[in-house]
Design a protein around this motif. Structure first.
Motif, mmCIF file in Angstrom:
data_model
loop_
_atom_site.group_PDB
_atom_site.id
_atom_site.type_symbol
_atom_site.label_atom_id
_atom_site.label_comp_id
_atom_site.label_asym_id
_atom_site.label_seq_id
_atom_site.Cartn_x
_atom_site.Cartn_y
_atom_site.Cartn_z
ATOM 1 N N ALA A 413 3.725 71.662 5.066
ATOM 2 C CA ALA A 413 2.732 71.699 4.772
ATOM 3 C C ALA A 413 1.698 72.228 3.346
ATOM 4 O O ALA A 413 0.631 72.316 3.306
ATOM 5 N N ASP A 414 2.621 73.485 3.636
ATOM 6 C CA ASP A 414 2.093 74.611 1.936
ATOM 7 C C ASP A 414 2.005 73.731 1.197
ATOM 8 O O ASP A 414 1.539 74.765 -0.296
ATOM 9 N N ARG A 415 3.154 73.000 1.123
ATOM 10 C CA ARG A 415 3.131 72.469 -0.415
ATOM 11 C C ARG A 415 4.448 72.741 -1.099
ATOM 12 O O ARG A 415 4.563 72.603 -2.455
ATOM 13 N N SER A 416 5.105 73.329 -0.578
ATOM 14 C CA SER A 416 5.810 74.278 -1.155
ATOM 15 C C SER A 416 7.052 73.265 -1.786
ATOM 16 O O SER A 416 7.261 72.192 -1.201
ATOM 17 N N ASP A 417 7.626 73.600 -3.223
ATOM 18 C CA ASP A 417 8.657 72.758 -3.419
ATOM 19 C C ASP A 417 8.044 71.267 -3.576
ATOM 20 O O ASP A 417 9.056 70.248 -3.436
ATOM 21 N N SER A 418 6.799 71.168 -3.851
ATOM 22 C CA SER A 418 6.340 69.451 -3.820
ATOM 23 C C SER A 418 6.685 68.326 -4.931
ATOM 24 O O SER A 418 6.945 69.612 -5.990
ATOM 25 N N VAL A 419 6.338 67.314 -4.445
ATOM 26 C CA VAL A 419 7.525 66.425 -6.438
ATOM 27 C C VAL A 419 5.284 65.268 -6.106
ATOM 28 O O VAL A 419 5.751 64.745 -4.414
ATOM 29 N N ASP A 420 5.313 64.945 -6.917
ATOM 30 C CA ASP A 420 4.331 63.818 -6.905
ATOM 31 C C ASP A 420 4.823 62.776 -7.243
ATOM 32 O O ASP A 420 5.769 62.330 -8.461
ATOM 33 N N VAL A 421 5.305 61.584 -6.714
ATOM 34 C CA VAL A 421 5.844 60.226 -6.377
ATOM 35 C C VAL A 421 5.377 59.170 -6.723
ATOM 36 O O VAL A 421 6.065 58.195 -6.311
ATOM 37 N N SER A 422 4.441 59.260 -7.181
ATOM 38 C CA SER A 422 3.111 58.423 -7.155
ATOM 39 C C SER A 422 3.217 56.738 -7.947
ATOM 40 O O SER A 422 3.075 56.105 -7.767
ATOM 41 N N ASP A 423 4.212 57.657 -9.035
ATOM 42 C CA ASP A 423 4.618 56.357 -9.492
ATOM 43 C C ASP A 423 5.799 55.016 -9.199
ATOM 44 O O ASP A 423 6.250 54.195 -9.978
ATOM 45 N N ASP A 424 6.021 55.964 -7.854
ATOM 46 C CA ASP A 424 7.393 54.877 -7.829
ATOM 47 C C ASP A 424 7.194 54.360 -6.394
ATOM 48 O O ASP A 424 7.361 54.295 -5.293
ATOM 49 N N VAL A 425 6.089 54.136 -6.266
ATOM 50 C CA VAL A 425 5.366 53.254 -5.165
ATOM 51 C C VAL A 425 4.543 52.258 -5.108
ATOM 52 O O VAL A 425 3.988 52.058 -6.299
#
Length: 739
Positions: A413-425
């Motif tokens: 929940a602290d967004r550690s190691d986050s990745v934005d995958v908005s282009d793949d949905v």
């Protein structure tokens, strides 16, 4: 034979060859009819008011001097356009025979016992077994009848060339042996020339004139063999389909992919009594060609022997012939360039003015502005309304669309190691959401049996997890149904369905609105993030209007025979942003301008549909067109559905090609789809079909009977093709089909 008769024979053969070359190079000079156009039924009312309905084949009459075949294709057009394939096939067979016969014959003539034994045994073997019977037995095998046109040509060339080169090789051997006995060969040996020098200079120089004569005579023999094979339904690109199965008796029809003389004989042999013209005219074409080639070959032999005087050709005549040949090559070159070059998104750049920032959707101000600009641009190009007004409105249910959506995966929940995958949905449901939660892996669960109590037992502390689901086990309709049911569970915060990128790229917007977000995600992308245990979802949606605006326009065909035949092009202009909409419209007009800019491309009627609401099946503009009768069904050769063009101008995408609604019974659409597929393969463009068809995809085919070919370019998946490349291939095929 007198000198006058021999001269007449020579010039008769010359005239036939010139006629054949003319049909090969300039078929449009001999007929303006389309060899692919079919007309299975005709109706008329006589003077007494009686209604008559006739079925093809139609007998020779005014406008169709040689009648039609069983599919309603004009026999004269088939003969003219079939000249190229028939003569090309015969030429390749003769060429292959000479490629085998010359080396064997020369070696045998110079004393090679193995070469002599090979051609002698082959000649005796094929002299014992009739060549025709052997070719029929082999080429009637399922393997050969199932070959495509190009491989079928290769099979014919190899088999017919091999079975006939033995006799030709013996003739070459006999003539080489006779030349080697001449005194001048003894002189060559005396001055020290070896066998290869003697063969390449002395023998070949004296044998070449006779080889030319032999070539034309062999050409005539091959044409005769092709005609005989055709009578037994053995021809290039043989396709068999069931014509009638009544009373438990299956009746087949044999046809060819392309116009070809032997295939005409094969398809017509069962109609000798009921439709004799189907056999008479193709047989007459073979007869005239064989007669002309034999006459020309014998005439050349008489010229060489001095039996007739050589025609005197002055400088002016030679210059005229040279200019004629240059003109022929120039016309052919220009025609080829017109068909293969010219498409450019920049050359025909067009974008409607007056669009404001925001989506271009059904029922919006931008949608209305875009439709008015499209109608004005079509009018400037010479298009007229298909019926009534060019812009026609229709009512559609209010829907929703995604303005912006984000999915971020993280380790916690602290967004550690986050990745934005908005282009793949791809969003299944629409709404305004901002939620987060633990990813709960339910990929192995039986979702039909899943209850809220079982789900709550899997979570702790009143959490609302984001369910991770697998769409591979469910259809699109099942995914929607399950998503609706799960969204009602108090313990569900959202749903992420894993699927393949290509499957995701095929989908259209749904009108589903839920209390929690639901979306598809690329399975490969998720698996590349092994530490993803938490998800953040944000979505903003908009509401469409209820009034759609389609633009229907047409440009009448100029050809007196094929002018009423129509090709319908379907484009979409809806998009989530102004830039995307402008690029869609620009691509559409680039295709339209390239197809209609030359008079030679306007022989058939061009119908253009700019459809509103194409992002969703519920609001799709094709529903309005299908509810009306705006153009006769019998005159529509093809509906080219280009509403799935989604990739932006500078992006690469995956080509979609759906041929399921272009059956062989609709010949133009069938061959068009084959040619387009072949062009894509030649250009090394990877393409795939559309996975699960919806009712919208099949609407015009099922309700109107329009053969449909769907072509798209999707930004999903691992695509490598741009709009410029697809447009170039597409317009090349369109222009090459304007007979």
């Amino acid at each position: 034979m007198s000198d006058v008769s021999k001269r007449f024979q020579f010039w008769l053969g010359t005239a036939v060859i010139v006629l054949i070359l003319g049909m090969i190079l300039f078929p449009g000079l001999f007929t303006s009819s389309n060899p692919y156009a079919t007309e299975g039924m005709r109706s008329y009312v006589d003077d007494s008011g009686t209604f008559h309905l006739e079925k093809a084949p139609f007998h020779p009459q005014w406008g169709i001097p040689m009648g039609t075949d069983e599919l309603g294709r004009q026999v004269w057009a088939l003969i003219v356009y079939g000249t190229r394939l028939t003569m090309t096939l015969a030429f390749l067979i003769v060429l292959f025979r000479f490629m085998l016969a010359l080396p064997f014959g020369f070696f045998a003539g110079f004393g090679s016992l193995s070469a002599h034994g090979a051609i002698d045994k082959l000649s005796r073997f094929f002299g014992t077994i009739p060549t025709l019977l052997l070719c029929i037995i082999i080429l009637k095998m399922d393997f050969f009848t199932g070959l495509t046109k190009n491989f079928s040509i290769l099979a014919f060339v190899i088999l017919l060339g091999f079975v006939g080169f033995g006799k030709l090789g013996l003739m070459v051997e006999e003539r080489v042996t006779a030349i080697l006995r001449e005194p001048f060969v003894t002189g060559d040996v005396a001055i020290g020339k070896n066998r290869f020098q003697i063969a390449g200079t002395t023998v070949l120089r004296h044998f070449l004139p006779e080889l030319i004569v032999l070539f034309f005579l062999e050409f005539a023999r091959v044409l005769t063999l092709l005609m005989q094979l055709g009578l037994f339904a053995v021809f290039v690109g043989n396709v068999r389909f069931i014509e009638d199965s009544s009373n438990g008796i299956i009746k087949y029809m044999d046809i060819s992919y392309e116009p070809e003389w032997a295939s005409m004989l094969g398809a017509a042999r069962n109609n000798l009594r009921s439709a004799p013209w189907l056999v008479l005219f193709p047989a007459l074409a073979f007869f005239i060609s064989v007669l002309g080639l034999n006459a020309f070959g014998e005439g050349l032999r008489d010229l060489q022997s001095g039996a007739i005087k050589r025609p005197k050709i002055g400088r002016k005549m030679r210059a005229g012939l040279a200019l004629f040949l240059v003109a022929v090559l120039a016309v052919q070159g220009v025609g080829y360039l017109k068909k293969t070059t010219g498409f450019s998104l920049e050359s025909f750049s067009y974008a409607p003015a007056g669009l404001e920032d925001g989506p271009v959707m059904i029922g919006t101000q931008n949608g209305q502005t875009a439709s008015e600009a499209i109608a004005a641009a079509l009018s400037e190009r010479g298009f007229s309304p298909l019926s009534g007004q060019m812009i026609q409105t229709y009512e559609a249910p209010a829907g929703a669309y995604t303005i912006e959506g984000r999915l971020v995966l993280a380790k916690s929940a602290d967004r550690s190691d986050s990745v934005d995958v908005s282009d793949d949905v791809w969003w299944i449901a629409h709404g305004d959401y901002e939620t987060e939660g633990v990813l709960l892996d339910m990929r192995e669960a039986d979702l039909y049996q899943l209850t809220e109590d079982r789900l709550e037992a899997s979570v702790s502390g009143g959490e609302k997890p984001i369910l991770l689901l697998d769409a591979a086990f469910y259809s699109d309709a099942a995914v929607v149904t399950i998503s609706e049911r799960l969204s009602e569970f108090e313990s569900v915060g959202g749903m992420v369905w894993l699927t393949d990128a290509d499957a995701m790229a095929d989908k259209r917007e749904t009108q589903l609105t839920l209390d929690v977000p639901a979306l598809y995600m690329d399975r490969v992308v998720f698996e590349s993030a092994p530490d993803a245990h938490y998800a953040f979802l944000n979505q903003t949606s908009g509401i469409t209007g209820t009034t759609g605006r389609n633009v229907y326009a047409m440009m009448p065909g100029t050809d007196p025979y094929a002018g009423e035949e129509a090709i319908i092009y379907g484009f979409g202009y809806n998009a989530a942003s102004v830039q995307d909409a402008e690029e869609k419209i620009n691509f559409a007009f680039s295709v339209i301008d390239e197809v209609t800019k030359s008079p030679s491309n306007r022989k058939r009627t061009v119908i253009v549909l700019f459809l509103d609401g194409t992002l969703s099946d519920a609001t799709h503009g094709i529903l309005d067109y299908a509810s009306k009768s705006l153009y006769p069904q019998k005159d529509v050769l093809l509906y080219l559905d280009l509403t799935r063009i989604e990739t932006a101008q500078n992006e690469l995408g995956t080509v979609l090609l759906d041929q399921r609604q272009s059956p062989i019974s609709r010949y133009y659409a069938y061959t068009f789809s084959l040619q387009l597929e072949g062009r894509l393969d030649q250009a090394n463009i990877v393409h795939r079909g559309i996975g699960e068809q919806t009712d919208i995809d099949q609407l015009l085919y099922l309700e109107k009977g329009f053969p449909t070919l769907s072509v798209g370019l999707s930004g999903g998946g691992t695509g490598s093709t741009g709009l410029e490349t697809l447009g170039s291939v597409l317009t090349t095929v369109i222009k090459s089909n304007n007979y």
